[in-house]
Design a protein around this motif. Structure first.
Motif, PDB file in Angstrom:
ATOM      1  N   GLU A  96       0.819  -1.211   0.000  1.00 17.07           N
ATOM      2  CA  GLU A  96       0.000   0.000   0.000  1.00 17.07           C
ATOM      3  C   GLU A  96       0.857   1.267   0.000  1.00 17.07           C
ATOM      4  O   GLU A  96       2.024   1.259   0.389  1.00 17.07           O
ATOM      5  N   THR A  97       0.225   2.359  -0.411  1.00 18.31           N
ATOM      6  CA  THR A  97       0.829   3.679  -0.346  1.00 18.31           C
ATOM      7  C   THR A  97       0.183   4.445   0.803  1.00 18.31           C
ATOM      8  O   THR A  97      -1.041   4.537   0.886  1.00 18.31           O
ATOM      9  N   VAL A  98       1.021   4.993   1.682  1.00 24.24           N
ATOM     10  CA  VAL A  98       0.555   5.652   2.904  1.00 24.24           C
ATOM     11  C   VAL A  98       1.011   7.098   2.893  1.00 24.24           C
ATOM     12  O   VAL A  98       2.142   7.409   2.514  1.00 24.24           O
ATOM     13  N   LEU A  99       0.136   7.985   3.327  1.00 25.33           N
ATOM     14  CA  LEU A  99       0.432   9.409   3.438  1.00 25.33           C
ATOM     15  C   LEU A  99       0.284   9.829   4.890  1.00 25.33           C
ATOM     16  O   LEU A  99      -0.757   9.609   5.505  1.00 25.33           O
ATOM     17  N   ASP A 100       1.354  10.427   5.445  1.00 22.21           N
ATOM     18  CA  ASP A 100       1.344  10.885   6.838  1.00 22.21           C
ATOM     19  C   ASP A 100       1.272  12.408   6.857  1.00 22.21           C
ATOM     20  O   ASP A 100       2.172  13.091   6.357  1.00 22.21           O
ATOM     21  N   LEU A 101       0.194  12.945   7.448  1.00 20.13           N
ATOM     22  CA  LEU A 101       0.001  14.384   7.534  1.00 20.13           C
ATOM     23  C   LEU A 101       0.713  14.928   8.764  1.00 20.13           C
ATOM     24  O   LEU A 101       0.405  14.533   9.888  1.00 20.13           O
ATOM     25  N   GLY A 102       1.666  15.846   8.558  1.00 15.15           N
ATOM     26  CA  GLY A 102       2.442  16.379   9.667  1.00 15.15           C
ATOM     27  C   GLY A 102       3.403  15.323  10.181  1.00 15.15           C
ATOM     28  O   GLY A 102       3.358  14.927  11.350  1.00 15.15           O
ATOM     29  N   SER A 103       4.288  14.866   9.321  1.00 13.93           N
ATOM     30  CA  SER A 103       5.103  13.675   9.582  1.00 13.93           C
ATOM     31  C   SER A 103       6.250  13.897  10.545  1.00 13.93           C
ATOM     32  O   SER A 103       6.888  12.931  10.990  1.00 13.93           O
ATOM     33  N   GLY A 104       6.557  15.148  10.898  1.00 12.95           N
ATOM     34  CA  GLY A 104       7.596  15.414  11.884  1.00 12.95           C
ATOM     35  C   GLY A 104       8.919  14.794  11.501  1.00 12.95           C
ATOM     36  O   GLY A 104       9.359  14.872  10.348  1.00 12.95           O
ATOM     37  N   ALA A 105       9.572  14.146  12.457  1.00  7.24           N
ATOM     38  CA  ALA A 105      10.880  13.542  12.216  1.00  7.24           C
ATOM     39  C   ALA A 105      10.787  12.150  11.606  1.00  7.24           C
ATOM     40  O   ALA A 105      11.811  11.511  11.380  1.00  7.24           O
ATOM     41  N   GLY A 106       9.572  11.663  11.356  1.00 10.61           N
ATOM     42  CA  GLY A 106       9.408  10.462  10.562  1.00 10.61           C
ATOM     43  C   GLY A 106       9.053   9.179  11.288  1.00 10.61           C
ATOM     44  O   GLY A 106       8.947   8.126  10.656  1.00 10.61           O
ATOM     45  N   GLY A 117       5.966  -2.867   3.570  1.00  3.88           N
ATOM     46  CA  GLY A 117       7.020  -3.639   2.943  1.00  3.88           C
ATOM     47  C   GLY A 117       7.671  -2.969   1.753  1.00  3.88           C
ATOM     48  O   GLY A 117       7.382  -1.814   1.412  1.00  3.88           O
ATOM     49  N   SER A 118       8.538  -3.720   1.106  1.00  4.43           N
ATOM     50  CA  SER A 118       9.343  -3.168   0.013  1.00  4.43           C
ATOM     51  C   SER A 118       8.505  -2.814  -1.212  1.00  4.43           C
ATOM     52  O   SER A 118       8.920  -1.996  -2.039  1.00  4.43           O
ATOM     53  N   ALA A 119       7.323  -3.401  -1.333  1.00  6.50           N
ATOM     54  CA  ALA A 119       6.448  -3.084  -2.471  1.00  6.50           C
ATOM     55  C   ALA A 119       5.563  -1.879  -2.187  1.00  6.50           C
ATOM     56  O   ALA A 119       4.887  -1.382  -3.093  1.00  6.50           O
ATOM     57  N   GLY A 120       5.573  -1.400  -0.958  1.00  8.19           N
ATOM     58  CA  GLY A 120       4.761  -0.246  -0.597  1.00  8.19           C
ATOM     59  C   GLY A 120       5.542   1.041  -0.667  1.00  8.19           C
ATOM     60  O   GLY A 120       6.730   1.068  -1.027  1.00  8.19           O
ATOM     61  N   ARG A 121       4.868   2.112  -0.296  1.00 12.38           N
ATOM     62  CA  ARG A 121       5.480   3.441  -0.353  1.00 12.38           C
ATOM     63  C   ARG A 121       4.861   4.305   0.730  1.00 12.38           C
ATOM     64  O   ARG A 121       3.654   4.205   1.004  1.00 12.38           O
ATOM     65  N   ALA A 166      -3.983   4.910   2.255  1.00 15.60           N
ATOM     66  CA  ALA A 166      -4.290   5.235   3.649  1.00 15.60           C
ATOM     67  C   ALA A 166      -3.658   6.568   4.014  1.00 15.60           C
ATOM     68  O   ALA A 166      -2.501   6.833   3.667  1.00 15.60           O
ATOM     69  N   VAL A 167      -4.406   7.400   4.711  1.00 10.66           N
ATOM     70  CA  VAL A 167      -3.910   8.654   5.269  1.00 10.66           C
ATOM     71  C   VAL A 167      -3.858   8.491   6.776  1.00 10.66           C
ATOM     72  O   VAL A 167      -4.868   8.142   7.406  1.00 10.66           O
ATOM     73  N   ILE A 168      -2.679   8.737   7.360  1.00 10.32           N
ATOM     74  CA  ILE A 168      -2.521   8.680   8.800  1.00 10.32           C
ATOM     75  C   ILE A 168      -2.061  10.042   9.309  1.00 10.32           C
ATOM     76  O   ILE A 168      -1.590  10.877   8.539  1.00 10.32           O
ATOM     77  N   SER A 169      -2.186  10.270  10.595  1.00 14.05           N
ATOM     78  CA  SER A 169      -1.705  11.501  11.210  1.00 14.05           C
ATOM     79  C   SER A 169      -1.742  11.326  12.716  1.00 14.05           C
ATOM     80  O   SER A 169      -2.564  10.568  13.237  1.00 14.05           O
ATOM     81  N   ASN A 170      -0.847  12.019  13.404  1.00 12.49           N
ATOM     82  CA  ASN A 170      -0.752  11.885  14.855  1.00 12.49           C
ATOM     83  C   ASN A 170      -0.707  13.256  15.514  1.00 12.49           C
ATOM     84  O   ASN A 170       0.334  13.903  15.573  1.00 12.49           O
ATOM     85  N   CYS A 171      -1.859  13.702  15.994  1.00  9.81           N
ATOM     86  CA  CYS A 171      -1.987  14.942  16.765  1.00  9.81           C
ATOM     87  C   CYS A 171      -1.516  16.165  15.988  1.00  9.81           C
ATOM     88  O   CYS A 171      -0.815  17.031  16.522  1.00  9.81           O
TER      89      CYS A 171
END
Length: 279
Positions: A96-106, A117-121, A166-171
């Protein structure tokens, strides 16, 4: 009056709110110990007040990260930031391809990379140049070839339409002066059937004026929080379905540490925010 000049619920223009947040997190990024290791960085607010990397690890465990997740990421990607663990609700699959909103230091990006995994992004977006630079350094430390970090605002994502599973985000959404636009952008970036999995704080009681006006409270993940009803409306208006916002009653144990002169847990609770883009 232009859009960037319009006042936010805090009474500040959008650009001023972004500047307050950007300056705080630039300070955190350039402090070698993160926000948990520098009292001058105003402590608290999406982070613990313990010192150094061990304090950040302890905070991550308090927020719901497992020991193996904390130990899996090299470097200083874990700054002790956040109010939950979006990995626990994202249900990521290989490829899967994942997007992190406000990713900070990663930190969350590297955990997501392990999951897909290696096939994802994984794509991390952050508006603070210092954080993006730090995240790219951490990507090298983690040999994270499938993770990239882009400079940009979460209200104007540097991501093409319908390219993300998938879109993720943490606070982070609470820090935005235009939350409906954040959700519209997340919806735009998601593929049909894609999902939103966010950890954030929600407002449970009206803030007193001194909290609303306080720039530190704004940048510390307090004064910008919206109510559950407001967030449900924003998500529905953006086009999402299967909206589920679940407050976590035990979050007062760390939220009360976010300020010294009042108890933020009287007004806030951490919550999981889930939604899906229709097929």
């Amino acid at each position: 009056m232009t859009d960037t000049d319009s006042p936010t619920p805090s009474g500040r223009p959008d650009d001023e709110q972004r500047r307050i947040v950007r300056e705080r997190y630039a300070d955190i990024a350039t402090d070698s110990d993160g926000c948990c290791g520098d009292e001058s960085a105003d402590g608290g607010g999406c982070c613990d007040d313990a010192a150094g990397a061990s304090g950040a690890d302890a905070t991550a465990r308090q927020l719901g990260y497992a020991d193996d997740e904390v130990d899996a990421v090299a470097g200083d990607a874990n700054l002790g930031l956040g109010c939950g663990n979006p990995q626990a609700i994202a249900d990521l699959d290989a490829g899967e391809t994942v997007l992190d909103l406000g990713s900070g230091a990663g930190f969350d990006c590297f955990l997501a990379a392990d999951a897909v995994g290696s096939a994802g992004r994984v794509i991390g977006v952050d508006m603070t140049p210092e954080m993006v630079e730090k995240a790219r350094e951490n990507a090298r430390a983690n040999d994270a070839e499938t993770v990239e970090f882009r400079l940009g605002e979460i209200e104007h994502l540097p991501v093409a339409d319908a390219t993300v599973d998938a879109v993720i985000s943490n606070c982070v959404v609470n820090l935005s002066p235009d939350k409906p636009q954040v959700f519209r952008e997340a919806y735009r970036a998601l593929r049909p059937g894609g999902r939103l999995a966010v950890s954030d704080v929600v407002q449970t009681a009206e803030f007193p004026p001194e909290v609303t006006r306080d720039p530190d409270s704004l940048a510390a993940c307090v004064a910008g929080a919206a109510t559950v009803d407001a967030l449900e409306t924003m998500l529905a208006d953006a086009g999402f379905e299967a909206v589920d916002i679940s407050p976590k009653d035990d979050s007062d144990s760390f939220i009360r540490e976010w300020a010294d002169d009042y108890d933020p847990s009287e007004y806030l609770v951490s919550a999981t925010i889930e939604a899906r883009k229709p097929d």
